[in-house]
Design an enzyme around this catalytic site. Structure first.
Site, PDB file in Angstrom:
ATOM      1  N   ILE A   1      63.166  45.918 -44.356  1.00 26.10           N
ATOM      2  CA  ILE A   1      61.891  45.525 -43.774  1.00 26.10           C
ATOM      3  C   ILE A   1      61.939  45.909 -42.298  1.00 26.10           C
ATOM      4  CG2 ILE A   1      61.302  43.706 -45.411  1.00 26.10           C
ATOM      5  CD1 ILE A   1      62.424  41.650 -43.596  1.00 26.10           C
ATOM      6  N   ASP A   2      60.768  46.169 -41.739  1.00 27.89           N
ATOM      7  CA  ASP A   2      60.694  46.688 -40.378  1.00 27.89           C
ATOM      8  C   ASP A   2      61.284  45.724 -39.362  1.00 27.89           C
ATOM      9  OD1 ASP A   2      59.299  48.827 -41.488  1.00 27.89           O
ATOM     10  OD2 ASP A   2      57.358  47.853 -41.155  1.00 27.89           O
ATOM     11  N   LYS A   3      61.666  46.264 -38.223  1.00 28.84           N
ATOM     12  CA  LYS A   3      62.237  45.462 -37.139  1.00 28.84           C
ATOM     13  C   LYS A   3      61.364  44.252 -36.822  1.00 28.84           C
ATOM     14  CE  LYS A   3      63.017  45.576 -32.155  1.00 28.84           C
ATOM     15  NZ  LYS A   3      62.803  46.351 -30.906  1.00 28.84           N
TER      16      LYS A   3
ATOM     17  N   ARG B   1      51.501  47.860 -43.934  1.00 24.04           N
ATOM     18  CA  ARG B   1      50.837  48.160 -42.668  1.00 24.04           C
ATOM     19  C   ARG B   1      49.932  49.383 -42.806  1.00 24.04           C
ATOM     20  NH1 ARG B   1      55.930  48.690 -38.878  1.00 24.04           N
ATOM     21  NH2 ARG B   1      54.343  48.921 -37.235  1.00 24.04           N
TER      22      ARG B   1
END
Length: 304
Positions: free
Chosen positions: A137-139, A238
Site C-alpha cells: 500500500i502507498d506510503k 486513487r
C-alpha cells in the site's frame, strides 16, 4: 550448503522436473525450485537442466541448496502495530507515512527494515533472509498488509491474490457527492504517458483493474465510501476515483489542491481476508481508521 539426491520412479516418468521436485521437497515452493534450476543448482545425471525438462525413469537428480543470504536492507528497531502473527504470516497495520520497501530516497525507516528487526526467525524467501511482502500500500495510505515469513506462505498468498480470493476493503473520503449506492469501476490502469511517475486509466499499456465501491455517507462536497479491490494495480483506488470524477481527499498526486486538511490521502486499508497458507483457515482482520482521518470524518458529520 545442503545436497539432496533423488531417483525418478516410474510414476514420475515424463513429469516436469520442477513438479517432481516440488512434490518431493514439500517445504520448498515451486518458484524457488525454478530459481535453483535457473541458477544451476539442480543437475540431472550430472548435467544442468531446465524447469520444463520431462524426467525419465531412473534419472538421478542432484539438488544443491545454497545458503540464504541477507539482503541489503538493515534491521531497524521501529515500532510496529502487529495485528496477527504466527510461524507463517504476519498482518501489520501500517501507519500513514511509512514506505513499505527500501528504495532510492527511502533506504531506511521502511516496513521491511522494521520487519527484519521484529522477525528474528525468518527462514528466508527465495533464498534471501527477508520478509515476503505479498502486496503493497502507498506510503501515505494506512492500513492492513499481509506478509509471508517463508516460501510456502509467500507462494500461497501470491496465488490467492492472482485468483482474486483475498478480501481487501478500504475506507476513503472522496471529493463530490456520489448519488448511487454502489458502483464498479472496470478500467485498465498503466503508466501515464505524460507523467511517468503517475498511473492513469489507459488502453495503450493498461492492465485489468476492477474496483467496487459502496457509499456509506454523503456530505455537502464529499462522500465517505468503501472500496473493495478485485485487482491490485499501483494506485488503483486513487486512479479509479479520479477517473470517475471523485478523487480521494488529500491526495497530492491525483486530487485537487483545494482539499480537506489531512497529511496524505484519506485512504485506509481497513479489512483484510485470506486463507491461511498452512491450516486452510479463513482469516479476516479489521483495523480502525487512523485518528486524523476519524477526526476528519467526524468534522464532516458535525457540519452536515
Amino acid at each position: 550448503m545442503s545436497t539432496f539426491e533423488f531417483t525418478v520412479t516410474e510414476e514420475q516418468h515424463l513429469t516436469r522436473i520442477d513438479k517432481v521436485l516440488s512434490d518431493l521437497m514439500k517445504d520448498v515452493s515451486r518458484s524457488q525450485i525454478q530459481l535453483w534450476i535457473k541458477d544451476g543448482h539442480v543437475l540431472v545425471n550430472d548435467s544442468a537442466t531446465k524447469s520444463n525438462y520431462k524426467t525419465e525413469t531412473g534419472d538421478h537428480i542432484y539438488v544443491t541448496v545454497p545458503e540464504a543470504v541477507e539482503i541489503e536492507a538493515i534491521a531497524e528497531d521501529i515500532p510496529l502495530d502487529i495485528v496477527y502473527e504466527d510461524e507463517d504470516v504476519i498482518v501489520v497495520n501500517k501507519p500513514r507515512g511509512m514506505v513499505v520497501h527500501p528504495a532510492p530516497g527511502h533506504p531506511n525507516g521502511t516496513l521491511v527494515n522494521a520487519l527484519l528487526y521484529h522477525c528474528t526467525d525468518l527462514p528466508g524467501i527465495n533464498g534471501e533472509i527477508r520478509p515476503g511482502i505479498v502486496h503493497r500500500i502507498d506510503k501515505d495510505t494506512s492500513g492492513l498488509l499481509m506478509v509471508a515469513k517463508n516460501d510456502q506462505a509467500h507462494e500461497s498468498l501470491v496465488d490467492q491474490l492472482k485468483a482474486k480470493t483475498t478480501k481487501r476493503v478500504y475506507q476513503t473520503i472522496v471529493h463530490g457527492v456520489i448519488h448511487h449506492e454502489h458502483g464498479t469501476v472496470d478500467a485498465p490502469i498503466g503508466r501515464d504517458r505524460r507523467d511517468r511517475q503517475s498511473m492513469a486509466v489507459t488502453d495503450e499499456n493498461g492492465r485489468e483493474a476492477v474496483t467496487h465501491f459502496t457509499v456509506l455517507e454523503r456530505f455537502e462536497h464529499y462522500s465517505y465510501i468503501t472500496c473493495q479491490l478485485e485487482t491490485g494495480r499501483t494506485h488503483q483506488i486513487r486512479v479509479h476515483m479520479k477517473y470517475i470524477g471523485h478523487p480521494v481527499a488529500g491526495d497530492p498526486k491525483y486530487g485537487p489542491k483545494k482539499t480537506l486538511d489531512i497529511n496524505g490521502q484519506a485512504l485506509h486499508a481497513s479489512v483484510l481476508g485470506f486463507t491461511h497458507p498452512r491450516t486452510g483457515e479463513e482469516m479476516l482482520f479489521e483495523a480502525p481508521m487512523p485518528e486524523d482521518m476519524e477526526k476528519l470524518l467526524k468534522k464532516l458529520q458535525d457540519s452536515r
